[in-house]
Design an enzyme around this catalytic site. Structure first.
Site, PDB file in Angstrom:
ATOM      1  N   ASP A   1       0.843  -1.185   0.000  1.00 38.04           N
ATOM      2  CA  ASP A   1       0.000   0.000   0.000  1.00 38.04           C
ATOM      3  C   ASP A   1       0.881   1.239   0.000  1.00 38.04           C
ATOM      4  OD1 ASP A   1       0.890  -0.669   2.586  1.00 38.04           O
ATOM      5  OD2 ASP A   1      -0.659   0.552   3.512  1.00 38.04           O
TER       6      ASP A   1
ATOM      7  N   GLU B   1       0.732  -1.544   5.771  1.00 38.31           N
ATOM      8  CA  GLU B   1       1.732  -0.971   6.671  1.00 38.31           C
ATOM      9  C   GLU B   1       1.474   0.513   6.904  1.00 38.31           C
ATOM     10  OE1 GLU B   1       4.324   1.320   6.558  1.00 38.31           O
ATOM     11  OE2 GLU B   1       5.483   0.664   8.288  1.00 38.31           O
TER      12      GLU B   1
END
Length: 435
Positions: free
Chosen positions: A99, A163
């Site tokens: 991400d 994360e």
């Protein structure tokens, strides 16, 4: 064993850039800013699988063992193993998250959601922080699958979801640890690949988000003696709280050993109030900010002491400094007192890596060999998940091969030459651990 490095060779630049082009093409859809933007990491997984499945046991084309693990739809993690010959001997590369932070195309000089190349610069959202590392480690595992060197160590790559907003739990590495899927990685160094500048990052900070809500009394600004100005109260109270914080948590001697750029800090970053006219003293306001804490202090201790200081100021609010001859925080004739309330959002602890471990020794030697020097550093930026991994018994070391100057920034880019050196560092680590 120099022959391992020779077998694995240099980074295949064309293959790397081709894969990174595909990954950056997905970056618009893996922005992480809930609830508005929920990343679909499986878009990235798809491209990694396209690179690795031809060399996997899944297709019969090679030795790679590929495990796609999802806890939420379209939000998968990927565990890839290259089997070694010795039971329990492990080397792992973890933390390459799929991400990205958000990007506003209107603020950029080029399209953040497609890869563009300017000489050595590979430009786009995710190039330096995360997707660049996803592509880099994918190329390493692909080369292992292609060349099939005989290794004692099992090499494991773990590509993770979520994360950038790790406050949302049960999606990525935290869920993998809870399920026991990473337990085998305790058998050797775990390199968390998510920092920058090609040097070992040996320490990170904890973070405590806080809000200081201030209650006063609303009144016309032409009659300030009838008001309790929460803005003035907030400024004076925060100044006192900060002063006490720095007395409680001064620079720690270990910060010099680890090379922290700053000691622990507490500061405001946001201020809000309900609104009103310029001629109106508001009834309340909220100051928000964070504590960045070096790992030699306890997050719980900080929150406990900050709460204690706020309680003490409330009890002795008459003693707090004021602003001018009619500024006050108590109106005895109305039996009113200004007040403070502190709250905390989810906090995380920092980590100090083990500087005596085999993993650290090998990383330093590889870095010095490839980059030409080794200078470990620490920052009070946060990597929320690695403290938990260390506490679970993993030998966590951190490194990264993007650029700190463009990390999470607009106009993000990495350098192809840095990624090539990162690949060489990986192959040197593998070679050293074979001895």
């Amino acid at each position: 064993m120099a022959d391992i490095e020779q077998v694995l060779g240099d980074l295949n630049k064309d293959s790397f850039v081709s894969l990174l082009t595909n990954l950056i093409g997905e970056s618009k859809y893996v922005q992480n800013n809930p609830p508005e933007l929920i990343p679909e990491e499986d878009r990235v997984v798809k491209h990694v699988l396209n690179s690795l499945l031809p060399y996997s046991t899944t297709t019969g084309g090679g030795p790679l063992i590929v495990n796609h693990v999802s806890y939420f739809p379209q939000r998968g993690n990927l565990i890839v193993e290259y089997p070694g010959t010795e039971q329990g001997k492990i080397l792992s590369f973890v933390g390459m998250h799929m991400d990205v932070v958000t990007a506003n195309p209107n603020d950029w000089e080029f399209d953040p959601f497609s890869l563009s190349i300017d000489g050595e610069k590979l430009r786009g959202r995710g190039t330096t922080d995360c997707l660049g590392h996803v592509a880099l480690v994918t190329e390493l595992m692909k080369k292992l699958g292609e060349t099939k060197p005989k290794l004692k160590s099992t090499v494991v790559a773990v590509f993770i979801a979520n994360e950038e907003n790790s406050a949302i739990t049960g999606v990525g590495v935290d869920a993998l640890v809870k399920d026991g899927l990473l337990n085998k990685l305790k058998g050797g160094p775990l390199y968390w690949i998510d920092t920058a500048d090609k040097q070992p990052c040996i320490g990170t900070g904890g973070m405590i988000p806080w809000k200081l809500h201030v209650t006063g009394k609303l009144f016309h600004s032409g009659l300030p003696h009838k008001a309790i100005n929460p803005l003035e109260l907030g400024m004076e109270a925060l100044k006192e709280i900060q002063s006490r914080f720095y007395r409680d948590f001064p620079p720690h001697k270990e910060e010099q050993v680890y090379g922290f750029a700053t000691p622990s800090t507490m500061k405001p970053t946001q201020w809000s109030y309900p609104g009103g006219g310029i001629n109106q003293i508001p009834a309340e306001c909220t100051i928000s900010g964070d504590v960045r804490l070096t790992p030699f202090y306890s997050v719980e201790d900080v929150m406990r002491k900050l709460q204690k200081h706020v309680d003490d100021i409330n009890e002795n609010i008459e003693k707090l400094g004021t602003r001018g001859p009619v500024s006050k925080y108590v109106l005895p004739e109305e039996n009113l007192r200004g007040s403070l309330a502190v709250t905390f959002d989810e906090a995380s602890s920092g980590v100090a890596c083990n500087l005596k471990s085999r993993g650290f020794e090998v990383l330093c030697k590889a870095t010095e060999k490839i980059v030409g020097h080794v200078k470990p550093y620490s920052i009070t930026g946060t990597l929320p998940l690695i403290r938990e991994l260390k506490d679970e018994g993993f030998d966590v070391q951190t490194a990264g091969y993007g650029l700190m100057a463009t990390y999470h920034a607009k106009n993000e880019y990495c350098l192809l030459s840095d990624m090539c050196q990162g690949y060489q560092i990986f192959t040197s680590i593998i070679s050293q651990l074979e001895n």
